[in-house]
Design an enzyme around this catalytic site. Sequence first.
Site: not given
Length: 383
Positions: A128, A132, A158, A240, A243, A268, A279, A336, A363
């Site tokens: 907790p 980092s 996890t 290492d 990641r 669509r 474009q 989007q 990670e």
Amino acid sequence: MHLELSEHHQQIQQLARDFAQTELASVASKNDETHTFAKEQIKKLGELGFMGIAIDEAYGGAGQDPLSYVLVIEEISKVCAATGVALSVNNSLVAEVLKNFGTEEQKQKFLVPVAQGEKLGAYCLTEPMSGSDAATMATTAVRQGDHYIINGAKNWITNGSYSDVMIVFAMTDSSKGAKGINAFVLDTKTPGVEIGKAENKTGIRSSSTCTISFTDVKIPVTQRLGDELSGFIIAMKTLDNGRIGIAAQAVGIAQAALDEAIKYGFERKQFGKPILENQGLKWMISDMSTRVEAARLLTYQAAFKKTQGGRFTRYSAAAKLFASETATFVTHHALQIHGGYGYTRDYPVERYIRDARVTEIYEGTSEIQRLVIAAQTLKEFEF
Ligand code: CAA
């Protein structure tokens, strides 16, 4: 320099792709909605050798190389990123740490079942108040004769709720900071270990993430990994590996979002033509596809550097940084392109955007990756 996958790697990729289509495609969205961990599918991944891809066959693994590991995680994550992270953690943060730092006895007892997929692994570093800044952990491991007594709590674990084997980091000598930490391998059923609250996450909702507490957990010295007080280096070297797995997961999510955006963009029609004939949208697709390719190449490069041996910290951090930011960029644009439909659960892009986001956090955040890359780049610079 060969940038094409060998026939062997293509076969592994195809095997993972077929598995993802037949076993995960139909359940990924539902599992996300209901927070259902893909337990059955993970068992089957074990049968394919995918829970210990780069572990020697003698220790229950598939005996493949780091690139194979990347290819499998990418393909699984393209369809179900939550299963992708379960796979990545088991392979790179649990099986690999046992392979690299375990004694023969620890390998036989813990690595073999983890690599075979009979047991699931979790990696308990974060707390907790220690994220980092991993070296500031409050969990303690006090030596008493030929045992250690572990007390404390870990979070964001996890696979936590379904784990059988845990790699646990704890402080033995706080006066030494990062150099006062030990690493242990534990059976989850050890008295005093309690699996806590499952997190209600924004994305990768069908993966298991929980807190774990340790109250007077007594474990023999033989369950310590590596030398006394070498735990922090073990944690960092293991990340290492990890990641690279998260980079592969991010590439998988980004590729899936790009594929969906193209499919939708052709289907669509607005103003009498497919929207992808505009474009502006072509430019979007161009940026998305270029970034996915670059992220993939960085990830393959990290796997290649790992195969070569030596330190690959900078390469795995760069792959994770770029691939995770790519996943966020690509999923954002994919949504989007879908317009309002993308903002509903009727299309998978809303899941991809939620799943992508965490790859910039776990990670090591993107900010931590930048610190790691800078430190290594400056160290390697020759005046
Ligand atoms: N390989 C080998 N040695 C390493 C190393 C590596 N990758 N990284 C650090 N070290 C060594 C350093 O060289 C140093 O040794 P010396 O003092 O002998 O030179 C020692 O370890 C301490 O290193 P730092 O001084 O760099 O340590 P720091 O306290 O400043 O922290 C940090 C460095 C990079 C910020 C580190 O704390 C870090 O990576 N933080 C992020 C933690 C993280 O990624 N957490 C993720 C949790 S796991 C997870 O998310 C899994 C999941 O469930 C999905």
